[in-house]
Design a protein around this motif. Sequence first.
Motif: not given
Length: 271
Positions: A252-254, A201-209, A26-30, A259-260
């Motif tokens: 979905e789990f991933f 416009i493409l949304s970031p996957a961070l926050g998608h859920t 998640q750190k890498d993701f953010i 988005s934790n």
Amino acid sequence: MKKLITTVASLGLLVGVASADVASDQKDFINHYKSILPNVEFADYTNGVYAVDQGSRDQFEEILDGIPPYEGAVEKGAKEYLKFGLNKCTSLKDPAEARVKHPYFDEATQQVVTLESAIKKCYQQQTGKKLGYKKGRIARISAWISDQAAGQKINVKVESAGAKAAYEKGKTFFYAKRGQLNMSCADCHVYNAGKKVRADILSPALGHTTHVPMYRAKWASIGTLHRRYGGCMKNMRSKPLKAQTEALRNLEFFHQAMSNGLEITADRYRK
Ligand code: HEC
């Protein structure tokens, strides 16, 4: 000696499995999003595309200021939750807790349990009837349950070896190229987030859920996260997998785990 080798080998295996490290992923993701979208605050990722595009943000806020088009459906979901006795199932009796607890990895079945799979199971127990997974009743009930947890944070736990394996499968799915376009989810929602494809416009996957199930103007109704997964698999010219199949529950789990720490929101409008 043989025993020692077996012990070391099994330890090695354990270390191998334990390499699924959600916090560091998640750190890498953010950090990636920070580098490509330096002006977006972490908390704002709950707003999807509206966090990156001011023009559509204005429209979004106007819609939220009025009576959002999903309000009636969510109220209906509240009634349905009680009418069909979903408050009688342990998994759903505290709706806010249910939203925060799912998806989780069930050790007994070695499967990821999503909120919609829990709703369907409970509905079937209470009524003897089946429920679809993508829209209509399940989406309304799931939206109402999720509303009860608004303001609480996503907190997916990936702890056991089984959970880590499911998480890794979901992660592999997210980054794997598929379909005639040979694209991955990450190609659009990670590497090209904030950029335009055709009219979108493409949304970031961070926050998608954080706002699922979402209302979409295109659908003119509320749909579940797995309904949206199906739509994006079609975008990729890939045969959509059925909602709630094991592969999509792992995805979905991933996806939720990434988005934790973000707040669950009741603002579920999307174009
Ligand atoms: C060709 C680009 C493309 C690919 C590849 C793609 N999507 Fe999408 N996706 C879109 C577009 C366009 C939208 C609508 C605008 C937006 O919110 O990004 C969207 C929306 C979404 C949304 C809703 C976002 C919200 O805020 O409500 C989710 C969730 C999603 N995609 C997940 C996925 C997943 C998971 C995959 C891989 C299976 C995937 N997408 C692959 C283009 C893509």
